[in-house]
Design a protein around this motif. Structure first.
Motif, PDB file in Angstrom:
ATOM      1  N   TYR A 274       0.843  -1.189   0.000  1.00  0.00           N
ATOM      2  CA  TYR A 274       0.000   0.000   0.000  1.00  0.00           C
ATOM      3  C   TYR A 274       0.882   1.244   0.000  1.00  0.00           C
ATOM      4  O   TYR A 274       1.980   1.235   0.555  1.00  0.00           O
ATOM      5  CB  TYR A 274      -0.986  -0.001   1.173  1.00  0.00           C
ATOM      6  CG  TYR A 274      -0.386   0.003   2.556  1.00  0.00           C
ATOM      7  CD1 TYR A 274      -0.410   1.172   3.323  1.00  0.00           C
ATOM      8  CD2 TYR A 274       0.191  -1.131   3.103  1.00  0.00           C
ATOM      9  CE1 TYR A 274       0.120   1.188   4.600  1.00  0.00           C
ATOM     10  CE2 TYR A 274       0.724  -1.120   4.380  1.00  0.00           C
ATOM     11  CZ  TYR A 274       0.693   0.045   5.125  1.00  0.00           C
ATOM     12  OH  TYR A 274       1.220   0.063   6.378  1.00  0.00           O
TER      13      TYR A 274
ATOM     14  N   GLY B 154      -8.719  -1.658   0.420  1.00  0.00           N
ATOM     15  CA  GLY B 154      -7.518  -0.888   0.117  1.00  0.00           C
ATOM     16  C   GLY B 154      -7.274   0.192   1.149  1.00  0.00           C
ATOM     17  O   GLY B 154      -8.173   0.597   1.884  1.00  0.00           O
TER      18      GLY B 154
ATOM     19  N   VAL C 159      -4.543   3.803   1.872  1.00  0.00           N
ATOM     20  CA  VAL C 159      -3.388   4.661   1.595  1.00  0.00           C
ATOM     21  C   VAL C 159      -3.007   5.380   2.879  1.00  0.00           C
ATOM     22  O   VAL C 159      -3.866   5.769   3.669  1.00  0.00           O
ATOM     23  CB  VAL C 159      -3.668   5.729   0.501  1.00  0.00           C
ATOM     24  CG1 VAL C 159      -3.790   5.088  -0.862  1.00  0.00           C
ATOM     25  CG2 VAL C 159      -4.895   6.553   0.839  1.00  0.00           C
TER      26      VAL C 159
ATOM     27  N   GLU D  17      -9.125   4.411   4.149  1.00  0.00           N
ATOM     28  CA  GLU D  17      -9.516   3.109   3.610  1.00  0.00           C
ATOM     29  C   GLU D  17     -10.649   3.225   2.602  1.00  0.00           C
ATOM     30  O   GLU D  17     -11.495   4.115   2.681  1.00  0.00           O
ATOM     31  CB  GLU D  17      -9.967   2.182   4.755  1.00  0.00           C
ATOM     32  CG  GLU D  17      -8.839   1.830   5.696  1.00  0.00           C
ATOM     33  CD  GLU D  17      -9.314   0.960   6.839  1.00  0.00           C
ATOM     34  OE1 GLU D  17      -8.661  -0.051   7.101  1.00  0.00           O
ATOM     35  OE2 GLU D  17     -10.352   1.299   7.446  1.00  0.00           O
TER      36      GLU D  17
END
Lengths: 198, 190
Positions: free
Chosen positions: B58, B102, B104, B98
């Motif tokens: 990520y 996924g 970041v 989120e």
């Protein structure tokens, strides 16, 4: 002598899960008997463990001001019985179809008094099976488990007034149907049709 | 026998175990169920918290104004901050945003140790972030209304995706896509 209340035990189980075994030791026998009466021995085995597992998972929501966990546990067990309504109804209806063999010309009240329990069971089983779920739960918690109105109210999460009116209705149905079957013990069709309409 | 007799008496007599409530239960069953319960109790941690595993790969993005970036990314693109993960030090914020599975990391630019720059400093983004969304048309409307600079209008790609692209406040390039099969299903159900 352990003088801690159920609420104390449950509170300490929040930080020490093993303490919850104390709740099992105090109440598992009673809960197990209840389950056997309602769903039969085989299913009761499974539901006993399930009841305490759910209780353990929900222990944080147990109301601290209640000293005894028993009505709360009855409530959880009763919910599990509800998932097995069909098998409970099947069992009761199978009993109701048994031959209540004795014919009698006694008045209804005398019939109730004189028939032995085994001969009356098919009729009563039919009555119980035909009751709405809430009435059956209330009736059996009262008559078989000997809970008070207040304890039933906690278990079923319902007002005490509802418990009272359900019991009154159940009494009435029981009295009517037992009387009817006493007059016409062989006429199961009459019992059945009365059951549908009452 | 009087007429005031409680009809429940007959029911009481008919309890399946014939009223013998003093009779002991099968101790074998109770012991077995107790053991099972103990196994559950002993494997319960005191404060059960779901363990969180971030994806194996990520990205971490650096912004000159990471607080504005976090606000923009959640509002315009619909990401959700994992609030309990937020860290603050030296006046800067490090956050985990989120979307589905996924995530970041969003923080301040970090030149010394990690060498992370903002596109505002480098003059151009050096990567594109790909995001799969549920309803790419609604997502597009939301992003544009929130002030995202649209760098590619919504269109259907030959490989089976409906997509658009946009820049965030400091020029990172985001690609949002939805499988065309999902688009057809969504429209068919309307």
């Amino acid at each position: 002598v352990d003088e801690s209340t159920d609420a104390d035990v449950i509170a300490s189980s929040l930080s020490d899960p093993r303490a919850f075994a104390g709740i099992f030791d105090r109440h598992a026998g009673v809960v197990f008997r209840f389950l056997v009466r309602r769903v039969g021995r085989d299913t009761a085995d499974d539901l006993l463990g399930e009841t305490f597992k759910i209780a353990f998972q929900r222990r944080a929501s147990f109301a601290r001001d209640r000293t005894s966990a028993r009505p709360w546990l009855y409530g959880i067990a009763n919910n599990l019985v509800a998932k097995h309504r069909r098998s409970e109804a099947r069992r009761l209806n199978a009993i109701a179809r048994l031959d209540a063999d004795a014919a009698t010309d006694s008045p209804a009240d005398a019939v109730v008094a004189h028939l032995d329990a085994a001969r009356l069971w098919p009729v009563v089983a039919g009555v119980i099976a035909a009751l709405p779920d809430g009435e059956r739960d209330t009736l059996l918690l009262f008559a078989w488990e000997e809970l008070t109105y207040e304890e039933i109210a906690v278990a079923l999460r319902t007002p005490v007034g509802t418990v009272r009116s359900r019991l009154n209705r159940a009494r009435r149905r029981l009295r009517e149907l037992v009387a009817l079957s006493g007059k016409q013990p062989d006429d199961t069709a009459a019992v059945a049709s009365h059951r549908m309409t009452s | 026998v009087s007429n005031t007799r409680d009809p429940l008496d007959s029911l009481r007599q008919l309890r399946p175990d014939q009223g013998k409530s003093g009779e002991p239960n099968d101790p074998w069953i109770l012991a077995r169920e107790r053991d099972r319960l103990m196994a559950i109790l002993e494997h319960t941690s005191i404060e059960p918290k779901p363990t969180w595993h971030p994806p194996a790969i990520y990205p971490r993005l650096g912004y000159q104004d990471e607080r504005a970036a976090i606000e923009f990314l959640t509002r315009a693109f619909g990401f959700r901050e994992r609030v309990e993960a937020r860290q603050e030090h030296d006046g800067h914020v490090l956050a985990w945003l989120e979307h589905r599975d996924g995530v970041v990391m969003v923080g301040h630019t970090q030149h010394d140790v990690h060498g992370i720059h903002s596109p505002l400093e480098t003059g151009a983004p050096t990567c594109m972030l790909n995001v799969t969304v549920d309803d790419v048309d609604a997502h597009f409307q939301q992003a544009r209304a929130s002030g995202a600079r649209i760098t590619m209008e919504v269109n259907d790609a030959f490989f089976g995706e409906r997509r658009y692209e946009a820049e965030d406040l400091e020029g990172n390039r985001w690609h949002f896509g939805e499988p065309l099969a999902s688009v057809r299903q969504r429209r068919g159900s309307m």
